[in-house]
Write a protein that holds these residues in place. Structure first.
Motif, PDB file in Angstrom:
ATOM      1  N   GLY A  81     -20.082 -23.948   1.057  1.00 33.98           N
ATOM      2  CA  GLY A  81     -20.622 -22.591   1.131  1.00 33.98           C
ATOM      3  C   GLY A  81     -19.835 -21.659   0.237  1.00 33.98           C
ATOM      4  O   GLY A  81     -19.978 -21.690  -0.984  1.00 33.98           O
ATOM      5  N   PHE A  82     -18.989 -20.819   0.844  1.00 36.53           N
ATOM      6  CA  PHE A  82     -18.099 -19.981   0.045  1.00 36.53           C
ATOM      7  C   PHE A  82     -17.111 -20.858  -0.722  1.00 36.53           C
ATOM      8  O   PHE A  82     -16.851 -22.010  -0.347  1.00 36.53           O
ATOM      9  N   ASP A  83     -16.554 -20.291  -1.771  1.00 30.70           N
ATOM     10  CA  ASP A  83     -15.488 -20.961  -2.509  1.00 30.70           C
ATOM     11  C   ASP A  83     -14.382 -21.353  -1.525  1.00 30.70           C
ATOM     12  O   ASP A  83     -14.025 -20.567  -0.636  1.00 30.70           O
ATOM     13  N   ASP A  84     -13.825 -22.543  -1.684  1.00 28.01           N
ATOM     14  CA  ASP A  84     -12.781 -23.004  -0.766  1.00 28.01           C
ATOM     15  C   ASP A  84     -11.549 -22.106  -0.778  1.00 28.01           C
ATOM     16  O   ASP A  84     -10.764 -22.112   0.164  1.00 28.01           O
ATOM     17  N   LYS A  85     -11.374 -21.318  -1.855  1.00 30.55           N
ATOM     18  CA  LYS A  85     -10.247 -20.381  -1.912  1.00 30.55           C
ATOM     19  C   LYS A  85     -10.455 -19.215  -0.949  1.00 30.55           C
ATOM     20  O   LYS A  85      -9.512 -18.539  -0.568  1.00 30.55           O
ATOM     21  N   HIS A  86     -11.716 -18.965  -0.575  1.00 28.08           N
ATOM     22  CA  HIS A  86     -12.050 -17.810   0.268  1.00 28.08           C
ATOM     23  C   HIS A  86     -12.481 -18.222   1.679  1.00 28.08           C
ATOM     24  O   HIS A  86     -12.275 -17.459   2.629  1.00 28.08           O
ATOM     25  N   ARG A  87     -13.073 -19.379   1.798  1.00 25.70           N
ATOM     26  CA  ARG A  87     -13.674 -19.788   3.069  1.00 25.70           C
ATOM     27  C   ARG A  87     -12.609 -19.886   4.168  1.00 25.70           C
ATOM     28  O   ARG A  87     -11.575 -20.505   3.996  1.00 25.70           O
ATOM     29  N   GLY A  88     -12.897 -19.229   5.293  1.00 21.04           N
ATOM     30  CA  GLY A  88     -11.983 -19.273   6.430  1.00 21.04           C
ATOM     31  C   GLY A  88     -10.806 -18.322   6.333  1.00 21.04           C
ATOM     32  O   GLY A  88      -9.955 -18.298   7.229  1.00 21.04           O
ATOM     33  N   GLN A  89     -10.762 -17.501   5.270  1.00 21.96           N
ATOM     34  CA  GLN A  89      -9.623 -16.614   5.066  1.00 21.96           C
ATOM     35  C   GLN A  89      -9.747 -15.332   5.891  1.00 21.96           C
ATOM     36  O   GLN A  89     -10.830 -14.795   6.073  1.00 21.96           O
ATOM     37  N   MET A  90      -8.603 -14.871   6.381  1.00 24.72           N
ATOM     38  CA  MET A  90      -8.462 -13.530   6.943  1.00 24.72           C
ATOM     39  C   MET A  90      -7.710 -12.719   5.901  1.00 24.72           C
ATOM     40  O   MET A  90      -6.502 -12.886   5.723  1.00 24.72           O
ATOM     41  N   MET A  91      -8.435 -11.875   5.158  1.00 24.96           N
ATOM     42  CA  MET A  91      -7.848 -11.143   4.042  1.00 24.96           C
ATOM     43  C   MET A  91      -7.547  -9.703   4.443  1.00 24.96           C
ATOM     44  O   MET A  91      -8.464  -8.950   4.769  1.00 24.96           O
ATOM     45  N   VAL A  92      -6.284  -9.329   4.410  1.00 22.81           N
ATOM     46  CA  VAL A  92      -5.905  -7.939   4.662  1.00 22.81           C
ATOM     47  C   VAL A  92      -5.720  -7.267   3.306  1.00 22.81           C
ATOM     48  O   VAL A  92      -4.923  -7.726   2.485  1.00 22.81           O
ATOM     49  N   VAL A  93      -6.489  -6.195   3.062  1.00 21.36           N
ATOM     50  CA  VAL A  93      -6.493  -5.558   1.749  1.00 21.36           C
ATOM     51  C   VAL A  93      -6.113  -4.090   1.900  1.00 21.36           C
ATOM     52  O   VAL A  93      -6.901  -3.254   2.340  1.00 21.36           O
ATOM     53  N   THR A  94      -4.874  -3.758   1.555  1.00 19.76           N
ATOM     54  CA  THR A  94      -4.411  -2.374   1.543  1.00 19.76           C
ATOM     55  C   THR A  94      -4.154  -1.954   0.100  1.00 19.76           C
ATOM     56  O   THR A  94      -4.252  -2.757  -0.823  1.00 19.76           O
ATOM     57  N   GLY A  95      -3.794  -0.702  -0.076  1.00 20.43           N
ATOM     58  CA  GLY A  95      -3.357  -0.239  -1.379  1.00 20.43           C
ATOM     59  C   GLY A  95      -1.990  -0.814  -1.716  1.00 20.43           C
ATOM     60  O   GLY A  95      -1.312  -1.384  -0.853  1.00 20.43           O
ATOM     61  N   PRO A  96      -1.530  -0.653  -2.967  1.00 13.93           N
ATOM     62  CA  PRO A  96      -0.283  -1.281  -3.408  1.00 13.93           C
ATOM     63  C   PRO A  96       0.978  -0.467  -3.158  1.00 13.93           C
ATOM     64  O   PRO A  96       2.074  -0.933  -3.450  1.00 13.93           O
ATOM     65  N   GLN A  97       0.826   0.749  -2.625  1.00 17.92           N
ATOM     66  CA  GLN A  97       2.008   1.601  -2.473  1.00 17.92           C
ATOM     67  C   GLN A  97       2.025   2.270  -1.109  1.00 17.92           C
ATOM     68  O   GLN A  97       1.045   2.898  -0.703  1.00 17.92           O
ATOM     69  N   LEU A  98       3.161   2.142  -0.428  1.00 17.69           N
ATOM     70  CA  LEU A  98       3.350   2.846   0.838  1.00 17.69           C
ATOM     71  C   LEU A  98       3.650   4.315   0.556  1.00 17.69           C
ATOM     72  O   LEU A  98       4.519   4.628  -0.263  1.00 17.69           O
ATOM     73  N   CYS A  99       2.944   5.187   1.243  1.00 19.83           N
ATOM     74  CA  CYS A  99       3.124   6.618   0.999  1.00 19.83           C
ATOM     75  C   CYS A  99       3.251   7.379   2.311  1.00 19.83           C
ATOM     76  O   CYS A  99       2.426   7.204   3.215  1.00 19.83           O
ATOM     77  N   ALA A 100       4.264   8.216   2.404  1.00 19.23           N
ATOM     78  CA  ALA A 100       4.282   9.244   3.435  1.00 19.23           C
ATOM     79  C   ALA A 100       3.456  10.412   2.893  1.00 19.23           C
ATOM     80  O   ALA A 100       3.026  10.409   1.738  1.00 19.23           O
ATOM     81  N   GLY A 101       3.226  11.410   3.724  1.00 17.73           N
ATOM     82  CA  GLY A 101       2.403  12.533   3.300  1.00 17.73           C
ATOM     83  C   GLY A 101       2.907  13.205   2.041  1.00 17.73           C
ATOM     84  O   GLY A 101       2.136  13.522   1.127  1.00 17.73           O
ATOM     85  N   LYS A 102       4.231  13.425   1.969  1.00 16.92           N
ATOM     86  CA  LYS A 102       4.797  14.104   0.801  1.00 16.92           C
ATOM     87  C   LYS A 102       4.615  13.275  -0.463  1.00 16.92           C
ATOM     88  O   LYS A 102       4.390  13.821  -1.547  1.00 16.92           O
TER      89      LYS A 102
END
Length: 326
Positions: free
Chosen positions: A211-232
């Motif tokens: 079905g899906f590509d084996d690289k993706h199938r069954g994956q739990m992908m957490v996708v955030t931005g690349p930089q941690l930011c406080a409000g300031k």
């Protein structure tokens, strides 16, 4: 091997952008045979753009699982992208869609979930915690021999969309401030909606023998931005991109509710979701980034905060005060 994709909530921002990528971007369009969009509001004028690109738009009328399942069968889809809609009945509608997907025998299923749902408390962040229940419903099918759903599952836990910061454009333009109820110290990593859509498009177009590509199938992908930011730090990144001073202001949840209440264009359930996510930030539960999945799937780097603010500079740049003569 055919690939006929059905995208739910295609009248929302996420669904629309994923559909647009599959239809317009060559590397995806070559792998996808057809795109069908289920829309709670099929008369949404922007859907004409998707239709002009070749998508078929189908009205999604929730309430009867059998009818929804038949609608999915009629699309001929072998792959579904389940996106919980911006709707007061988000959970019930998505629950019904998952059950209908099982009933329709759709083998490939991608669920767009939310980062942070695993840290959410059911009594304090119920809207966020709902995503855990929806994930469980999708993933439990993997062990059910009587249904093809779960044969090829994937879940994307999307981080806090950076586009949500545009809800404060009035304060940014008129007052030069970015008011968020996140405290002064804890951080989070906003992700551009386009980055999440790109990961989703790669998964939906990717093919493998199961079905899906084996690289993706069954994956739990957490996708955030690349930089941690406080409000300031967010305000600093915005100021740099805009060429105008923007200051962060930590506000109370009550004031945040008032500001969001003035935003008529977003659904009440989305306002609740945003307030709950801000509370996760205040509790220190978002002090992480997760970009490995993005790098592995797309082979590129996610959007940095300053890049995002440059993209939307016209929406956020403070208005210049007119000079007055005395």
């Amino acid at each position: 091997m055919s690939r006929n994709v059905c995208i739910t909530a295609v009248d929302g921002q996420t669904g629309f952008l994923i559909a647009e990528l599959l239809l317009k971007e060559g590397k995806f369009a070559k792998q996808v045979d057809s795109v069908t969009g289920l829309a709670l509001d099929p008369k949404n004028p922007r859907l004409k753009e998707l239709e002009s690109l070749g998508a078929k738009i189908v009205a999604h009328v929730p309430g009867r699982e059998r009818v929804v399942a038949q609608a999915l069968k009629d699309t001929g889809c072998d792959t579904i992208c389940l996106i919980p809609p911006a709707h007061p009945d988000k959970y019930d509608i998505t629950y019904e869609l998952v059950s209908a997907t099982k009933r329709a025998g759709v083998p490939n299923c991608l669920l767009i979930s939310s980062a942070g749902c695993d840290y959410a408390e059911r009594d304090r962040q119920p809207r966020l915690r709902e995503f855990i229940d929806l994930e469980a419903l999708v993933l439990s099918a993997k062990g059910d021999p009587d249904t093809p759903l779960g044969h090829s599952p994937c879940v994307i836990r999307a981080g806090f969309y950076a586009e949500n910061l545009l809800l404060y454009d009035k304060q940014a333009q008129s007052e030069g401030r970015l008011p968020l109820p996140i405290g002064n110290n804890h951080k989070f990593a906003p992700v551009a909606l386009g980055d999440v859509a790109h990961v989703a498009a790669h998964v939906l177009a990717g093919k493998g023998k199961h079905g899906f590509d084996d690289k993706h199938r069954g994956q739990m992908m957490v996708v955030t931005g690349p930089q941690l930011c406080a409000g300031k730090e967010l305000a600093t990144a915005a100021s740099s991109a805009l060429g105008s001073k923007l200051e962060f202001e930590d506000i109370s949840e009550a004031e945040a509710k008032r500001i969001l209440s003035a935003q008529a264009e977003i659904d009440s359930s989305e306002k609740e979701y945003l307030l709950e996510y801000y509370s996760l930030v205040r509790e220190g539960k978002t002090n992480y980034i997760s970009t490995t999945a993005f790098h592995d799937v797309t082979g590129t780097h996610p959007t940095e905060p300053d890049q995002f603010f440059k993209l939307y500079s016209a929406d956020l740049r403070p208005a210049k005060k007119a000079k007055t003569s005395h």
